[in-house]
Design an enzyme around this catalytic site. Structure first.
Site, PDB file in Angstrom:
ATOM      1  N   GLY A 194     -30.943  27.729  28.519  1.00  0.00           N
ATOM      2  CA  GLY A 194     -31.192  26.816  29.622  1.00  0.00           C
ATOM      3  C   GLY A 194     -32.664  26.696  29.945  1.00  0.00           C
ATOM      4  O   GLY A 194     -33.172  25.596  30.209  1.00  0.00           O
ATOM      5  N   GLU A 231     -27.962  21.110  42.636  1.00  0.00           N
ATOM      6  CA  GLU A 231     -26.903  21.411  43.588  1.00  0.00           C
ATOM      7  C   GLU A 231     -26.711  22.917  43.553  1.00  0.00           C
ATOM      8  O   GLU A 231     -26.260  23.471  42.554  1.00  0.00           O
ATOM      9  CB  GLU A 231     -25.614  20.666  43.196  1.00  0.00           C
ATOM     10  N   CYS A 265     -18.220  25.706  45.495  1.00  0.00           N
ATOM     11  CA  CYS A 265     -19.449  25.594  46.284  1.00  0.00           C
ATOM     12  C   CYS A 265     -19.208  24.976  47.649  1.00  0.00           C
ATOM     13  O   CYS A 265     -19.939  25.250  48.599  1.00  0.00           O
ATOM     14  CB  CYS A 265     -20.503  24.793  45.518  1.00  0.00           C
TER      15      CYS A 265
END
Length: 459
Positions: A194, A231, A265
């Protein structure tokens, strides 16, 4: 290059291994995506017709994806099917809305001049998605930039790699039906993969994950001046006013707190209940929690499976133990069950306060902590006493008061007599450290576009 090992959280046995993407593979895929713009040259309507096929392919793979998620992240079969269904709906909603959202917008038009906003693709978008909802969240982030004409390079969570592989295969099938090969590519691996994607020559990074992951991505991509959509989770609250419908509020809040083993979340993580309803409310929450069946995610009757990963289970228990050590009381659940697997009985906790981690830090587990209040303004202060601000809810029969309270809460989405995610067309994102940018709405779709001002002076 190493191996990505997937552990079945219900048995603690190895589910499978995959080779991690190498540095050279990452660079090669980035080069391929940034140099080939075939997809962006198609009209938005051509792109929509191709992406619609993905929804059909996804539906055909629903059972397979549900089973993979059950074995890889412990999601119960019925929850996995539901996730695939809402992902399919979200794809079709995007296909319906995106052409309207990115059509040219006339800003000013007079006899002298016309000013037009034009929305064009950015280029290559890197997407890093989480393990808790690896089908819905991934596709909800992948499809908008694609429909806007961007190429996408996607890294699914290393804890949901086999789910990611199945989704990648769907895109491979779509490529045989008109999607250019350069428009969508995927990577396998953990944080290093990543990070290498984020520091590469892409144009934008969209991440769903923790605050720490978001900060790391910003630092990594800062040198390239990438755009970001982040997010970053929540510590979402529900406020129960003195005139609320107790039974409905308790049922919906417990469902929100425990859905996907609490690994959501936007799930309720803290409840503030007016003193007049407090005793009745906690009694109803306990009743609702008792109804939930914890067990094998492959069992059709299971409501709650294991935690997807061991570190998440350990974190939840550390929050529970911290609260108990400071005077909190478990009324039900909140303890590990079964000899194998990362299972926990869903719980309800009272006597909590903001000196406890369970009321301040993101817990991400099936536990409902409830705190009493007497004055609405005090409840609002408690709601806003957080580094997070993703979602919240207010429960009341008085919709005027409910809206007044909602407007004072520092969160990106505030529901009245409803908690959770809203429909496409409504902005989704957080206040404070819950994230940067918005998705799902006109504003969110345009995040994936370059906005060009065309200024026409009429002679």
């Amino acid at each position: 290059m190493g191996n990505v090992i997937s552990i079945n959280p219900a048995t603690e046995e190895v589910y499978g291994e995959l080779d991690e993407s190498s540095d050279s593979e990452i660079l090669e895929k980035v080069k391929y995506a940034t140099e080939n713009k075939e997809w962006g040259k198609k009209s938005v309507f051509e792109r929509v017709e191709i992406i619609k096929i993905l929804a059909e392919l996804l539906d055909l793979k629903k059972e397979e994806l549900a089973r993979i998620m059950a074995l890889e992240i412990g999601k119960p079969l019925k929850a996995g099917r539901h996730e695939v269904e809402i992902a399919k709906k979200r794809i079709l909603d995007y296909c319906n809305f995106v052409p309207e959202f990115i059509e040219d917008e006339i800003l000013f038009d007079s006899q002298i001049e016309r000013n037009i906003a034009v929305f064009e693709q950015i280029g290559c978008v890197g997407i890093i998605s989480p393990w808790n909802a690896p089908v819905f969240v991934s596709l909800a982030m992948i499809i908008p930039p694609l429909l806007c004409g961007n190429n996408v390079i996607w890294k699914p969570s290393e804890y949901a790699s086999f789910t990611g592989l199945c989704i990648n295969n769907l895109f491979d099938n779509l490529k045989k039906l008109g999607l250019p090969w350069s428009s969508f590519q995927s990577l396998i691996g953990g944080k290093d993969v990543g990070r290498k994607l984020a520091e590469s020559d892409i144009n934008m990074v969209a991440l769903t994950g923790s605050i720490k992951a978001g900060k790391d991505v910003i630092k990594t991509g800062a040198e390239k001046l990438h755009r970001f959509i982040l997010e970053l989770g929540g510590k979402d609250c529900a406020i129960i006013l003195k005139d609320a419908y107790v039974d409905g509020a308790a049922r919906d809040i417990v469902k929100s707190s425990t859905m996907y083993t609490g690994q959501v979340c936007f799930g309720v993580e803290r409840v503030y209940c007016h003193a007049l309803l407090y005793e009745r409310f906690i009694e109803k929450c306990v009743e609702e929690t008792k109804k939930l069946k914890v067990g094998d995610p492959l069992d059709e009757e299971t409501d709650i499976g294991p935690f997807s990963v061991k570190f998440q289970m350990d974190k939840v228990f550390s929050h529970i133990n911290d609260a108990i050590s400071k005077g909190a009381k478990l009324l039900i659940g909140g303890r590990r069950i079964y000899d194998k697997g990362y299972f926990m009985a869903p719980g309800v906790m009272v006597n909590v306060n903001h000196g406890m981690k369970i009321m301040k830090e993101e817990t991400f587990g099936p536990i409902t902590p409830i705190m009493k209040f007497y004055d609405i303004e005090d409840a609002i202060k408690l709601a806003n006493d957080s580094d997070y601000g993703l979602t919240a809810s207010v429960w009341t029969r008085d919709l005027i008061i409910g809206e007044e309270v909602a407007r004072k809460i520092e969160a990106g989405t505030v529901g009245i007599n409803r908690h959770g995610m809203s429909k496409v067309g409504c902005p989704w994102g957080g206040y404070k450290q819950s994230g940067i940018g918005r998705i799902y709405s006109k504003e969110g779709i345009r995040e994936f576009c370059n906005v060009k001002h065309v200024w026409v002076v009429k002679n």
